[in-house]
Design a protein around this motif. Sequence first.
Motif, mmCIF file in Angstrom:
data_model
loop_
_atom_site.group_PDB
_atom_site.id
_atom_site.type_symbol
_atom_site.label_atom_id
_atom_site.label_comp_id
_atom_site.label_asym_id
_atom_site.label_seq_id
_atom_site.Cartn_x
_atom_site.Cartn_y
_atom_site.Cartn_z
ATOM 1 N N SER A 257 59.011 -36.127 90.376
ATOM 2 C CA SER A 257 60.301 -36.238 91.069
ATOM 3 C C SER A 257 60.276 -35.516 92.404
ATOM 4 C CB SER A 257 61.415 -35.664 90.196
ATOM 5 O OG SER A 257 61.179 -34.285 89.938
ATOM 6 N N LEU A 258 59.361 -34.543 92.581
ATOM 7 C CA LEU A 258 59.288 -33.773 93.824
ATOM 8 C C LEU A 258 58.317 -34.387 94.822
ATOM 9 C CD1 LEU A 258 59.313 -30.094 92.488
ATOM 10 C CD2 LEU A 258 61.235 -31.488 93.278
ATOM 11 N N GLU A 259 57.271 -35.021 94.304
ATOM 12 C CA GLU A 259 56.247 -35.596 95.181
ATOM 13 C C GLU A 259 56.318 -37.113 95.084
ATOM 14 O OE1 GLU A 259 54.641 -33.732 97.121
ATOM 15 O OE2 GLU A 259 55.035 -31.759 96.245
ATOM 16 N N GLY B 269 58.849 -22.733 79.346
ATOM 17 C CA GLY B 269 59.537 -23.384 80.448
ATOM 18 C C GLY B 269 59.303 -24.884 80.523
ATOM 19 N N LEU B 270 58.590 -25.426 79.535
ATOM 20 C CA LEU B 270 58.287 -26.859 79.529
ATOM 21 C C LEU B 270 59.290 -27.585 78.646
ATOM 22 C CD1 LEU B 270 56.490 -29.301 80.150
ATOM 23 C CD2 LEU B 270 55.080 -28.655 78.191
ATOM 24 N N ASP B 271 59.990 -28.530 79.223
ATOM 25 C CA ASP B 271 60.952 -29.337 78.483
ATOM 26 C C ASP B 271 60.505 -30.785 78.577
ATOM 27 O OD1 ASP B 271 63.167 -30.184 77.092
ATOM 28 O OD2 ASP B 271 64.422 -30.332 78.886
ATOM 29 N N PHE B 272 60.365 -31.458 77.443
ATOM 30 C CA PHE B 272 59.905 -32.829 77.492
ATOM 31 C C PHE B 272 60.770 -33.726 76.616
ATOM 32 C CE2 PHE B 272 57.360 -30.445 74.459
ATOM 33 C CZ PHE B 272 57.562 -31.160 73.282
ATOM 34 N N ASN B 273 60.768 -34.981 76.954
ATOM 35 C CA ASN B 273 61.556 -35.968 76.217
ATOM 36 C C ASN B 273 60.686 -37.187 75.957
ATOM 37 O OD1 ASN B 273 63.902 -37.303 75.113
ATOM 38 N ND2 ASN B 273 63.923 -38.523 76.988
ATOM 39 N N ILE B 274 60.494 -37.496 74.688
ATOM 40 C CA ILE B 274 59.712 -38.673 74.308
ATOM 41 C C ILE B 274 60.647 -39.864 74.201
ATOM 42 C CG2 ILE B 274 58.232 -39.687 72.542
ATOM 43 C CD1 ILE B 274 57.294 -36.912 71.828
ATOM 44 N N GLU B 275 60.608 -40.709 75.201
ATOM 45 C CA GLU B 275 61.439 -41.907 75.188
ATOM 46 C C GLU B 275 60.848 -42.966 74.276
ATOM 47 O OE1 GLU B 275 62.056 -43.156 79.207
ATOM 48 O OE2 GLU B 275 62.607 -41.154 79.889
ATOM 49 N N GLU B 276 59.520 -42.998 74.204
ATOM 50 C CA GLU B 276 58.847 -43.942 73.312
ATOM 51 C C GLU B 276 57.455 -43.407 72.985
ATOM 52 O OE1 GLU B 276 57.802 -48.736 73.030
ATOM 53 O OE2 GLU B 276 58.178 -47.813 74.983
ATOM 54 N N MET C 194 58.435 -34.967 81.358
ATOM 55 C CA MET C 194 58.304 -33.523 81.200
ATOM 56 C C MET C 194 58.930 -32.835 82.404
ATOM 57 S SD MET C 194 54.428 -33.105 79.686
ATOM 58 C CE MET C 194 53.688 -33.646 81.234
ATOM 59 N N THR C 195 59.665 -31.781 82.143
ATOM 60 C CA THR C 195 60.317 -31.034 83.212
ATOM 61 C C THR C 195 59.813 -29.597 83.214
ATOM 62 O OG1 THR C 195 62.308 -32.388 83.035
ATOM 63 C CG2 THR C 195 62.511 -30.284 84.191
ATOM 64 N N VAL C 196 59.291 -29.173 84.345
ATOM 65 C CA VAL C 196 58.842 -27.796 84.542
ATOM 66 C C VAL C 196 59.553 -27.273 85.785
ATOM 67 C CG1 VAL C 196 56.889 -26.267 84.882
ATOM 68 C CG2 VAL C 196 56.603 -28.356 83.553
ATOM 69 N N ASP C 197 60.355 -26.236 85.594
ATOM 70 C CA ASP C 197 61.190 -25.734 86.685
ATOM 71 C C ASP C 197 62.070 -26.870 87.203
ATOM 72 O OD1 ASP C 197 60.046 -23.210 86.420
ATOM 73 O OD2 ASP C 197 58.405 -23.717 87.773
ATOM 74 N N GLU C 198 61.878 -27.285 88.456
ATOM 75 C CA GLU C 198 62.731 -28.347 89.008
ATOM 76 C C GLU C 198 62.003 -29.685 89.110
ATOM 77 O OE1 GLU C 198 64.124 -27.004 92.747
ATOM 78 O OE2 GLU C 198 65.396 -25.409 91.912
ATOM 79 N N ASP C 199 60.771 -29.728 88.644
ATOM 80 C CA ASP C 199 59.968 -30.943 88.772
ATOM 81 C C ASP C 199 59.976 -31.720 87.450
ATOM 82 O OD1 ASP C 199 58.327 -32.896 89.693
ATOM 83 O OD2 ASP C 199 56.493 -31.702 89.638
ATOM 84 N N THR C 200 60.318 -32.997 87.542
ATOM 85 C CA THR C 200 60.275 -33.886 86.382
ATOM 86 C C THR C 200 59.133 -34.869 86.557
ATOM 87 O OG1 THR C 200 62.653 -33.714 85.990
ATOM 88 C CG2 THR C 200 61.509 -35.600 85.013
ATOM 89 N N ILE C 201 58.236 -34.880 85.604
ATOM 90 C CA ILE C 201 57.061 -35.748 85.651
ATOM 91 C C ILE C 201 57.195 -36.809 84.566
ATOM 92 C CG2 ILE C 201 54.549 -35.856 85.442
ATOM 93 C CD1 ILE C 201 54.537 -32.865 86.245
ATOM 94 N N SER C 202 57.080 -38.057 84.958
ATOM 95 C CA SER C 202 57.138 -39.150 83.988
ATOM 96 C C SER C 202 55.736 -39.699 83.763
ATOM 97 C CB SER C 202 58.062 -40.266 84.482
ATOM 98 O OG SER C 202 57.559 -40.847 85.676
ATOM 99 N N ILE C 203 55.393 -39.924 82.520
ATOM 100 C CA ILE C 203 54.074 -40.424 82.141
ATOM 101 C C ILE C 203 54.250 -41.671 81.282
ATOM 102 C CG2 ILE C 203 51.915 -39.918 80.939
ATOM 103 C CD1 ILE C 203 52.451 -36.961 81.450
#
Length: 455
Positions: free
Chosen positions: A176-178, A365-372, A397-406
């Motif tokens: 989300s940041l890059e 500090g790692l927050d993740f959400n399994i959508e599937e 996965m969200t770390v601090d203010e960055d949300t990474i989608s995989i």
Amino acid sequence: MKKIITWALAFVFALSFALPHGSAAAQSSAMKLVVDGVEVTSYEQPFMSHDQVLIPVEDLFKEAGYKVAKDKSGKVNVTNTYLTVDFNAAASSIEVDGKKADTEFPLTLQNAGNYVSGEFLATLEGFEVEVSEDQKTVTVTTNRVQDVAAFLAKSAAADLKSVSSALTMDMKMESSLEENEAISMLMDIKMDQINEPLSFYTITKASTDFAGEAIEDISSMYLTKDGYFQQIGDVWVKHDDELTKGLLDLSTQTDLLAQLEELQKKFTKGVNIFEYDDVYVMTQTISNEEFASMMEEVTSLLLGSGLTEPVVSEDVKATPVTEEAKTEETKVIEEVTVEATEEAVVVEEEATEGEITEEVIGLEGLDFNIEEFYVVSTIDKKTLFPLDTSAVANITMTVDEDTISIKLLLEGTFSNFNAVKEIKVPADVIKKAISMEEYMKQLELEFEKAEALKK
């Protein structure tokens, strides 16, 4: 007055047709759905209509362990890969494994849900339907294995001595940041493996797109009693003998293997195993809580085993080039090396045996959400060897203010069971391979030459 009474009676008479009849309402509200011994409670429930039971499609197949998907048009797809059924309300049809069934659908849209008849359900392989005499309960029995833990233990004990595998992995990752640094990777991996003594050969073709820059790469790797050899570009590198010994010893670490088996038994929730004539089909879905627990268990196990014990390699202590001679690529590599070394030292200082913290394993500090997250494998019924596997994962996965989608897709097939011949490292590979330290020095020289040509 007579006119008012007449209108009142007419209103009551008309209203009686709009309300459900007492007997039908009683049947609908009282009927229970039981799938493999588990009562399914939801807004939509089975009911009798014209002497046949109608069962809510999505609730039924979800409880039966199938993957259930519904698109915007209302088409419902249910599958365990061996059996796939498409319920298409718009086309008034049902397709079973791509072939149209002789059944109209939907039979009703009561409560805005799609229902399927028990009569049709009983025609599907692996389903039996029974309605109680009082018509208050419909029991659906599937072909699922009831004792999952026992089945997994039996599979782990199967006499698999060697195997060939072919895997394809398609992964996309965005931050989300890059915004301009999305990564997509397509990998084809082929591997021959022998378990005792452990040895394998892999060849990997990778296509990577990083921030719009495409990179194509083909590499190979050998692990045998002769050593651990890896192809990096056009160069063959032989890794340290201690690393090779550690990898080879994995197959003989009975304590670790026993712990892995125990770990597998803990995570049977979400696993469904369907029994057919020649094969078993095993599926699994994983929730956020289960994934978090699994990550902690696995990381603790690895740290406790010493397999992840960080060692500052001599390779990263090579003499640095001067600031003036560094290219941008050199600086990036150096930054990554320094960061990795610093992290390794922190882990080495903090990770004492029996004291594994979230900070050490990197979950703080790692927050993740399994959508599937859905994995399915086909297993030979006679040998209990895997025949193929596929997986789909959509995780943020969200770390601090960055949300990474995989997003990950995986397809794999297995063959040559107990038929892989001895794996040998070619003589020319052994002859021309260099050490990792020599390889790093070669890179430095190439960077220096490239910088000199620019001046």
